[in-house]
Design an enzyme around this catalytic site. Structure first.
Site, PDB file in Angstrom:
ATOM      1  N   TYR A 142       0.861  -1.185   0.000  1.00  0.00           N
ATOM      2  CA  TYR A 142       0.000   0.000   0.000  1.00  0.00           C
ATOM      3  C   TYR A 142       0.891   1.227   0.000  1.00  0.00           C
ATOM      4  O   TYR A 142       1.837   1.309   0.803  1.00  0.00           O
ATOM      5  CB  TYR A 142      -0.900   0.002   1.232  1.00  0.00           C
ATOM      6  N   ASP A 237       9.413   2.935  -0.554  1.00  0.00           N
ATOM      7  CA  ASP A 237       8.370   3.630   0.201  1.00  0.00           C
ATOM      8  C   ASP A 237       8.624   3.326   1.679  1.00  0.00           C
ATOM      9  O   ASP A 237       8.262   2.264   2.179  1.00  0.00           O
ATOM     10  CB  ASP A 237       6.987   3.153  -0.238  1.00  0.00           C
ATOM     11  N   LYS A 265       4.690   9.765   8.621  1.00  0.00           N
ATOM     12  CA  LYS A 265       4.619   9.226   9.992  1.00  0.00           C
ATOM     13  C   LYS A 265       5.713   9.781  10.921  1.00  0.00           C
ATOM     14  O   LYS A 265       5.637  10.906  11.392  1.00  0.00           O
ATOM     15  CB  LYS A 265       4.654   7.696   9.923  1.00  0.00           C
TER      16      LYS A 265
END
Ligand code: KE4
Length: 430
Positions: A142, A237, A265
């Site tokens: 994802y 990623d 994050k």
């Protein structure tokens, strides 16, 4: 009726599914989501006053634990000067200097407001730099919710990709190719079928969005070689792994260099921050220095930068934090491995450092197809048991557990005792 139930009922009439991000709705675990009033260290406290030992850590950002005093102070200090100017600030220079100084492969960085924005922009930069359109991603990985990446491999890995979400026109995904995680041949096949057309391969260096699936020995190195052979870019990623697996993330942890890397994050310290970064020759393609357009009203926001700078500075100055969270990971996830072996239950424990996932399946989980064999009903019952006993796991079989520097051996032991009890007594009766 609990206050969470009341709020959820009200929320469902005001926001899709009552939440601002789908996973928070507890849809797959058959429970009412707990509305959180405050959090501190390893704990969250809900609006009914119930305390939970937290293994979500806001899906990764709270690596130092919740409500860290230094981060809080720096944010308040920044607020005293105003919240946003729409003009450059020294804080952005400091943040860029920090990231470029910590990550060897990074010569230049652009701040954005989320991981989705970081990945979307990195893909555009890769396409602009190579002049190619196709992108390879891995099924089960994802990368945020931008159109081109909402793709699940169709039948077989050779499919060009079909939208995973309604509202995504086929035109947006026709250049997105899906490969199988940990299967280098599936990647080579795509390059053979699309010679000279693939701009980049994007990968979660440790997959954490199908549950945690570590890279097989040589997998990341193999991707590096394939990209070099085809003059394509390798994009890591690292929205989850960045500044978590190690200070220099998966690139340092596995010793594989990416051409572009995306963050989110942890670099925001709990505030909305994303970034994409890499070699100068690629990043200088980005406006206003180059022809790849990308912009953002609140990108590099001074208050968000204050939180991110504070968190990254603490991580940089305290390498012992990584020793601690990785040690806690070994104790927790290694302990769960022993418990499921003793109990003889068909579960798998995948983990890397402070990241881990307990899969309710009898087979090894090395890719998305394996992960999908998990019994999500069994996971849901386990989740509800842990929640009832004051431990808040991620409300999905296909998400990770996150540890923070605030988690101690006592917290790990408490968690292991609960899981041991569940596997020995509850699992059999389910
Ligand atoms: P955001 O746009 O949610 O900041 O980041 C998207 C993203 C990009 N890349 C990776 C590897 C990610 O894990 C994410 C987002 N992670 C999910 C948790 N699996 C965020 C939680 C949520 O969607 O609410």
């Amino acid at each position: 009726m609990t206050k969470s139930e009341q709020l959820f009922q009200q929320a469902c009439g005001l926001m899709p599914g009552g939440v601002n991000s789908p996973v928070r709705a507890f849809g797959s675990v058959g429970e009412t989501p707990r509305f959180i009033r405050k959090a501190d260290g390893p704990y969250m406290i809900d609006v009914d006053g119930r305390q939970y030992l937290d293994y979500i850590c806001s899906w990764g950002p709270m690596i130092l634990g919740h409500n860290h005093p230094v981060i809080r102070e720096k944010v308040i200090e920044a607020c005293m000067n105003g919240l946003s100017f729409g003009a450059p600030t020294e804080a952005e220079v400091k943040m860029a200097e920090l990231i470029c100084g910590i990550i060897p492969s990074v010569e230049m960085v652009r701040m954005v407001n989320s991981g989705t924005e970081a990945v979307m922009s990195a893909i555009r930069a890769a396409r602009g730099f190579t002049g190619r359109n196709k992108i390879v991603k891995f099924e089960g990985c994802y990368h945020g919710h931008s159109d081109a990446l909402l793709v699940k491999a169709g039948s077989g890995v050779m499919t060009a990709g079909v939208p995973d979400s309604s509202g995504v026109p086929a035109g947006c995904t026709q250049d997105t190719l899906s490969a199988v995680y940990n299967d280098l041949d599936s990647v080579r096949n795509l390059f053979e079928k699309n010679p000279g057309e693939i701009a980049a391969v994007i990968v979660e260096p440790v997959a954490a969005n199908m549950g945690v699936v570590p890279p097989a020995e040589g997998f990341l190195q193999g991707l590096r070689q394939i990209c070099d052979q085809n003059e394509s870019l390798l994009i890591f990623d690292e929205v989850i792994t960045g500044f978590r697996l190690a200070l220099d993330g998966a690139q340092g942890y596995y010793g594989v260099r990416a051409d572009l890397v995306t963050y989110g994050k942890i670099i925001g310290g709990g505030m909305p921050v994303g970034a994409y970064a890499g070699r100068k020759e690629i990043m200088e393609m980005v406006a206003p220095s180059g022809s790849v357009y990308q912009a953002g009203t609140l990108s590099g926001n001074p208050v968000a930068m204050a939180a991110g700078i504070a968190q990254l500075t603490i991580l940089k100055e305290h390498p012992e934090i990584y020793r601690h969270i990785n040690e806690m990971g070994e104790k927790l996830y290694g302990g769960i491995e022993e418990i499921i072996k003793e109990a003889g239950v068909p579960c798998q424990m995948n983990h890397v450092g402070s990241l881990g996932s307990l899969f309710f399946t009898g087979q090894k989980v090395e890719n998305y197809a394996d992960a999908k064999t998990s019994d999500t009903g069994k996971f849901a019952r386990y989740f509800r048991y842990m929640l009832e006993h004051g431990v808040h796991l991620a409300p999905s079989q296909f998400e990770a557990m996150f540890l923070s520097n605030a988690h101690t051996e006592d917290h790990v032991e408490l968690t292991l005792d609960l899981i041991r009890d569940y596997m020995k007594n509850m699992y059999q009766t389910e």
